[in-house]
Design a protein around this motif. Structure first.
Motif, short mmCIF file in Angstrom:
data_model
loop_
_atom_site.label_atom_id
_atom_site.label_comp_id
_atom_site.label_asym_id
_atom_site.label_seq_id
_atom_site.Cartn_x
_atom_site.Cartn_y
_atom_site.Cartn_z
N ASP A 38 -43.86 -93.33 16.43
CA ASP A 38 -44.03 -94.73 15.89
C ASP A 38 -44.31 -94.67 14.11
O ASP A 38 -43.87 -96.03 13.68
N VAL A 39 -45.29 -93.91 13.82
CA VAL A 39 -45.31 -94.07 12.65
C VAL A 39 -45.17 -92.41 11.73
O VAL A 39 -45.46 -91.23 12.65
N ARG A 56 -49.24 -95.02 20.68
CA ARG A 56 -48.51 -94.27 19.91
C ARG A 56 -47.99 -93.15 19.04
O ARG A 56 -49.50 -92.26 19.33
N ARG A 70 -37.34 -91.07 15.71
CA ARG A 70 -37.26 -90.98 17.04
C ARG A 70 -38.06 -90.79 17.91
O ARG A 70 -38.38 -90.79 19.27
N GLU A 90 -35.40 -93.91 8.20
CA GLU A 90 -35.21 -94.65 8.32
C GLU A 90 -33.43 -95.16 8.15
O GLU A 90 -33.66 -96.20 8.29
N PRO A 113 -32.57 -96.49 13.98
CA PRO A 113 -32.71 -98.45 14.30
C PRO A 113 -34.44 -98.07 14.99
O PRO A 113 -34.27 -97.40 15.73
N GLY A 114 -35.11 -99.13 14.59
CA GLY A 114 -35.83 -99.01 15.97
C GLY A 114 -37.48 -99.83 14.81
O GLY A 114 -37.23 -100.34 13.65
N THR A 115 -38.32 -99.15 15.19
CA THR A 115 -39.69 -99.96 14.98
C THR A 115 -40.26 -98.89 14.30
O THR A 115 -41.37 -98.90 13.58
N CYS A 116 -39.92 -97.66 13.55
CA CYS A 116 -41.00 -96.23 13.61
C CYS A 116 -41.02 -96.75 12.00
O CYS A 116 -40.06 -97.06 10.74
N ARG A 117 -42.16 -96.86 11.56
CA ARG A 117 -42.68 -96.77 10.47
C ARG A 117 -43.03 -95.72 9.37
O ARG A 117 -42.94 -94.97 10.10
#
Length: 260
Positions: free
Chosen positions: A129-130, A101, A126, A155, A158-162
């Motif tokens: 991941d975090v 990650r 982009r 934010e 689009p995607g999974t980035c926290r």
């Protein structure tokens, strides 16, 4: 190197440490410019080769500029990328470093335009991941406004980035270390490089460094009694720690080729 019709190869790019085997294209450009300037000033090809081979992206020789360090199974990349062009340039290198990650700590001064802060946030999301966002210097903005724009930009992707906002820099760095585990890459886009290095040493030795006053890179003032750091001494201290068995290193990493 070329002068008239005469050409001479200076050095393979993979042998220039600051280029990370060519993946840091911005430092390839810097090395080319430095080589041309040195040659114009009368230095020999051998002298230029020596300079390029012995300048390393370590905290000792070039603090806060693409310092890649191994810390107890994690990789930590420290850089001062606080604007859109800098982050765009850094993204290629970050993407070529193998990692489970990618976790970032990032900020930007408040005197950036709203659209630049928003775009910086999108780039961070982009690439990682975090993302832990802190606020370094409001510079005329309402406190928290720059962090808000960075978060909104991140934010919007689009995607999974926290994304988390932690206003104080050292707390954000500490939170990133708590989040990270073996195989992760921490990308620290920070001001206080010295504290981050102490934190890395603490992770490697199983202890945490004491908290201390933050000294910003953009603050030209030095605390009373503090002497300028000796770059050579900084590099020696890192190497000395490694020789004593601590699990951190500033040696070259194997990089993932694009598309691999």
């Amino acid at each position: 190197m070329r002068q008239g019709h005469v050409e001479a190869e200076v050095i393979p790019v993979v042998d220039v440490p600051i280029t990370f085997e060519g993946h840091a294209r911005f430092n390839v450009a810097n090395a080319l410019a430095a080589s041309a300037a040195a040659y114009a000033l009368g230095l020999s090809i051998a002298d230029i080769q020596m300079g390029l081979q012995t300048f390393h992206p370590t905290p000792g020789q070039n603090p806060g500029r693409t310092n890649l360090i191994d810390a107890d199974g994690m990789k930590v990349l420290i850089d001062y990328g606080h604007n859109v062009p800098a982050l765009e340039a850094l993204s290629g290198l970050v993407g070529c470093i193998p990692a489970r990650r990618r976790i970032s700590v990032a900020s930007a001064p408040g005197n950036r335009r709203d659209e630049d802060l928003f775009t910086l946030g999108t780039l961070l999301a982009r690439m990682h991941d975090v993302v832990f966002i802190y606020e370094t210097d409001a510079r005329g903005r309402t406190p928290g406004d720059a962090a808000r724009l960075l978060r909104e930009g991140a934010e919007s992707v689009p995607g999974t980035c926290r994304v988390e906002v932690i206003m104080e820099e050292q707390q954000a760095v500490e939170r990133a270390f708590e989040e990270a585990s073996e195989g992760d890459l921490l990308v620290l886009l920070i001001d206080d490089v010295d504290s981050a290095i102490e934190r890395i040493r603490g992770a490697a030795s199983g202890r945490l460094p004491p908290q201390r006053q933050t000294v910003r890179r953009h603050d030209a003032r030095r605390p009373p009694g503090r002497q300028a750091a000796d770059p050579a001494a900084g590099r020696q201290s890192l190497c000395a720690g490694a020789s004593r068995g601590k699990r951190y290193s500033d040696r070259r990493w194997p990089y993932r080729r694009p598309g691999a």
